[in-house]
Scaffold this motif. Structure first.
Motif, PDB file in Angstrom:
ATOM      1  N   LEU A   1       0.829  -1.206   0.000  1.00  8.21           N
ATOM      2  CA  LEU A   1       0.000   0.000   0.000  1.00  8.21           C
ATOM      3  C   LEU A   1       0.864   1.257   0.000  1.00  8.21           C
ATOM      4  CD1 LEU A   1      -2.824   1.238   0.100  1.00  8.21           C
ATOM      5  CD2 LEU A   1      -2.696   1.141   2.607  1.00  8.21           C
ATOM      6  N   GLU A   2       1.966   1.241   0.754  1.00  8.87           N
ATOM      7  CA  GLU A   2       2.852   2.403   0.782  1.00  8.87           C
ATOM      8  C   GLU A   2       3.410   2.696  -0.605  1.00  8.87           C
ATOM      9  OE1 GLU A   2       6.847   4.094   3.075  1.00  8.87           O
ATOM     10  OE2 GLU A   2       6.012   2.146   3.615  1.00  8.87           O
ATOM     11  N   LEU A   3       3.808   1.644  -1.324  1.00  2.00           N
ATOM     12  CA  LEU A   3       4.315   1.820  -2.681  1.00  2.00           C
ATOM     13  C   LEU A   3       3.258   2.461  -3.580  1.00  2.00           C
ATOM     14  CD1 LEU A   3       6.427   1.315  -4.938  1.00  2.00           C
ATOM     15  CD2 LEU A   3       5.412  -0.955  -5.208  1.00  2.00           C
ATOM     16  N   LEU A   4       2.032   1.964  -3.521  1.00  2.00           N
ATOM     17  CA  LEU A   4       0.955   2.516  -4.345  1.00  2.00           C
ATOM     18  C   LEU A   4       0.657   3.970  -3.973  1.00  2.00           C
ATOM     19  CD1 LEU A   4      -1.499  -0.535  -4.330  1.00  2.00           C
ATOM     20  CD2 LEU A   4      -0.083   0.232  -6.246  1.00  2.00           C
TER      21      LEU A   4
ATOM     22  N   HIS B   1      -7.131  -0.068  -8.497  1.00  2.00           N
ATOM     23  CA  HIS B   1      -7.644  -0.464  -9.808  1.00  2.00           C
ATOM     24  C   HIS B   1      -6.642  -1.352 -10.534  1.00  2.00           C
ATOM     25  CE1 HIS B   1     -10.991   2.495  -9.681  1.00  2.00           C
ATOM     26  NE2 HIS B   1     -10.133   3.170  -8.931  1.00  2.00           N
ATOM     27  N   THR B   2      -7.173  -2.261 -11.344  1.00  2.00           N
ATOM     28  CA  THR B   2      -6.353  -3.158 -12.162  1.00  2.00           C
ATOM     29  C   THR B   2      -6.142  -2.555 -13.542  1.00  2.00           C
ATOM     30  OG1 THR B   2      -7.249  -5.101 -11.035  1.00  2.00           O
ATOM     31  CG2 THR B   2      -6.201  -5.465 -13.184  1.00  2.00           C
ATOM     32  N   VAL B   3      -4.915  -2.615 -14.026  1.00  2.00           N
ATOM     33  CA  VAL B   3      -4.603  -2.263 -15.411  1.00  2.00           C
ATOM     34  C   VAL B   3      -4.274  -3.575 -16.100  1.00  2.00           C
ATOM     35  CG1 VAL B   3      -3.147  -0.926 -16.967  1.00  2.00           C
ATOM     36  CG2 VAL B   3      -3.751   0.000 -14.716  1.00  2.00           C
ATOM     37  N   ARG B   4      -5.180  -4.071 -16.899  1.00  2.00           N
ATOM     38  CA  ARG B   4      -5.095  -5.420 -17.437  1.00  2.00           C
ATOM     39  C   ARG B   4      -3.749  -5.692 -18.114  1.00  2.00           C
ATOM     40  NH1 ARG B   4      -9.033  -8.995 -18.123  1.00  2.00           N
ATOM     41  NH2 ARG B   4     -10.631  -7.390 -17.791  1.00  2.00           N
ATOM     42  N   SER B   5      -3.170  -6.827 -17.762  1.00  4.99           N
ATOM     43  CA  SER B   5      -1.918  -7.337 -18.324  1.00  4.99           C
ATOM     44  C   SER B   5      -0.685  -6.524 -17.914  1.00  4.99           C
ATOM     45  CB  SER B   5      -1.986  -7.408 -19.857  1.00  4.99           C
ATOM     46  OG  SER B   5      -3.049  -8.242 -20.280  1.00  4.99           O
TER      47      SER B   5
ATOM     48  N   TYR C   1      -2.124 -10.505  -2.893  1.00  6.92           N
ATOM     49  CA  TYR C   1      -2.017  -9.427  -1.905  1.00  6.92           C
ATOM     50  C   TYR C   1      -2.829  -8.197  -2.300  1.00  6.92           C
ATOM     51  CZ  TYR C   1       1.026 -11.639   1.439  1.00  6.92           C
ATOM     52  OH  TYR C   1       1.500 -12.460   2.431  1.00  6.92           O
ATOM     53  N   ILE C   2      -2.980  -7.958  -3.591  1.00  9.10           N
ATOM     54  CA  ILE C   2      -3.887  -6.889  -4.022  1.00  9.10           C
ATOM     55  C   ILE C   2      -5.309  -7.221  -3.585  1.00  9.10           C
ATOM     56  CG2 ILE C   2      -5.010  -5.875  -6.046  1.00  9.10           C
ATOM     57  CD1 ILE C   2      -2.388  -4.534  -5.544  1.00  9.10           C
ATOM     58  N   HIS C   3      -5.692  -8.483  -3.716  1.00 10.35           N
ATOM     59  CA  HIS C   3      -7.021  -8.914  -3.254  1.00 10.35           C
ATOM     60  C   HIS C   3      -7.175  -8.653  -1.755  1.00 10.35           C
ATOM     61  CE1 HIS C   3     -10.634 -11.377  -2.766  1.00 10.35           C
ATOM     62  NE2 HIS C   3     -10.001 -11.991  -1.773  1.00 10.35           N
TER      63      HIS C   3
ATOM     64  N   LYS D   1      -9.515  -4.912   2.545  1.00  8.53           N
ATOM     65  CA  LYS D   1      -9.354  -4.089   3.744  1.00  8.53           C
ATOM     66  C   LYS D   1      -9.525  -2.591   3.470  1.00  8.53           C
ATOM     67  CE  LYS D   1      -6.297  -7.367   6.097  1.00  8.53           C
ATOM     68  NZ  LYS D   1      -4.997  -7.572   6.781  1.00  8.53           N
ATOM     69  N   VAL D   2      -9.122  -2.144   2.273  1.00 10.47           N
ATOM     70  CA  VAL D   2      -9.109  -0.709   1.974  1.00 10.47           C
ATOM     71  C   VAL D   2     -10.380  -0.249   1.267  1.00 10.47           C
ATOM     72  CG1 VAL D   2      -7.955   1.076   0.599  1.00 10.47           C
ATOM     73  CG2 VAL D   2      -6.593  -0.560   1.916  1.00 10.47           C
ATOM     74  N   ASP D   3     -10.886  -1.043   0.331  1.00 14.63           N
ATOM     75  CA  ASP D   3     -12.000  -0.600  -0.510  1.00 14.63           C
ATOM     76  C   ASP D   3     -13.360  -1.154  -0.102  1.00 14.63           C
ATOM     77  OD1 ASP D   3     -10.659   1.127  -2.156  1.00 14.63           O
ATOM     78  OD2 ASP D   3     -10.229  -0.356  -3.698  1.00 14.63           O
ATOM     79  N   ARG D   4     -13.397  -2.286   0.581  1.00 13.65           N
ATOM     80  CA  ARG D   4     -14.690  -2.870   0.925  1.00 13.65           C
ATOM     81  C   ARG D   4     -15.503  -1.928   1.805  1.00 13.65           C
ATOM     82  NH1 ARG D   4     -15.614  -8.829   3.559  1.00 13.65           N
ATOM     83  NH2 ARG D   4     -15.302  -9.454   1.389  1.00 13.65           N
TER      84      ARG D   4
END
Length: 233
Positions: A169-172, A222-226, A204-206, A211-214
């Motif tokens: 999370l810190e990295l993001l 957000h996912t950036v596909r591929s 770990y994103i899941h 914990k953060v978005d629910r």
């Protein structure tokens, strides 16, 4: 600075990396630059000492095994010349006598290879904070992270995270709206030569989303596909 994202921090300190493994040295240098530090790189003890004496960096990341003058000698020379910047020693040796020699030579910390880049960054920031009482706080939308306190809140509610979740999370949060590739996340959180399960980042994103978005209408992760993942305010 992105609207909705804020980082309160002191001016970027200069960090000297003295590492004879070229690939590792360049990786640490690149990560430091990405994290907003001013990075300098040397591959020998003699060159590193000369640069340290000339530039007087705010911190030194120092490999123990170097050609010519080794890390212990470099550290002793820095202390003999009354240079008091934090010195974090890197080494593949993890025995107690090796750690004792490094600390007795004047090192402030000791990181054993292989290591997670995010752990090295956390140790570096912790030592730099000791000379700067200001506390760094990361904010993205209603999400707040305090690295020193290892505390995370969203909309005022505390969020408990494991060490890997916190590092991720810190990295993001340090790079809002910037896509983080899976490889970059692996380098930062699990280590430059780690070989975790192929889907560990997705797992770990899941965990983080849970914990953060629910329970929040506005989703931050957000996912950036591929490619990877991004935190959007």
């Amino acid at each position: 600075m992105d609207v909705g994202a804020a980082v309160t921090r002191a001016p970027a300190p200069r960090v000297l990396v003295i590492e004879d493994e070229v690939a590792l040295g360049r990786l640490v240098e690149r990560v430091l630059l990405e994290e907003g530090f001013q990075a300098l790189l040397e591959h020998s003890g003699d060159g590193g000492l000369a640069t340290a004496l000339q530039v007087r960096p705010e911190a030194v990341i120092l490999d123990l095994s170097l050609p010519g003058m080794d890390g212990l000698q470099v550290c002793r020379e820095l202390r003999a010349r009354a240079l008091t910047m934090p010195v974090i020693m890197l080494t593949a040796r993890d025995g107690v006598p090796d750690r004792v020699r490094g600390l007795d030579a004047g090192a402030d910390d000791y990181v054993t290879k292989p290591f997670a880049i995010e752990e090295l960054l956390a140790r570096l920031r912790a030592h730099l904070r000791r000379g700067n009482p200001s506390q760094e706080v990361l904010r993205v939308a209603d999400l707040t992270l305090e690295p020193a306190a290892r505390a995370v809140t969203r909309a005022g509610a505390e969020i408990g995270l494991t060490p890997q979740e916190f590092s991720l999370l810190e990295l993001l949060m340090r790079h809002p709206r910037q896509v983080m590739t899976r490889q970059r996340i692996l380098d930062h959180v699990w280590g430059y030569d780690a070989t975790p399960a192929s889907n560990v980042v997705d797992i770990y994103i899941h965990y983080l989303r849970d914990k953060v978005d629910r329970g929040h209408e506005h989703k931050l992760i957000h996912t950036v596909r591929s490619i990877g993942y991004v935190l959007k305010p």
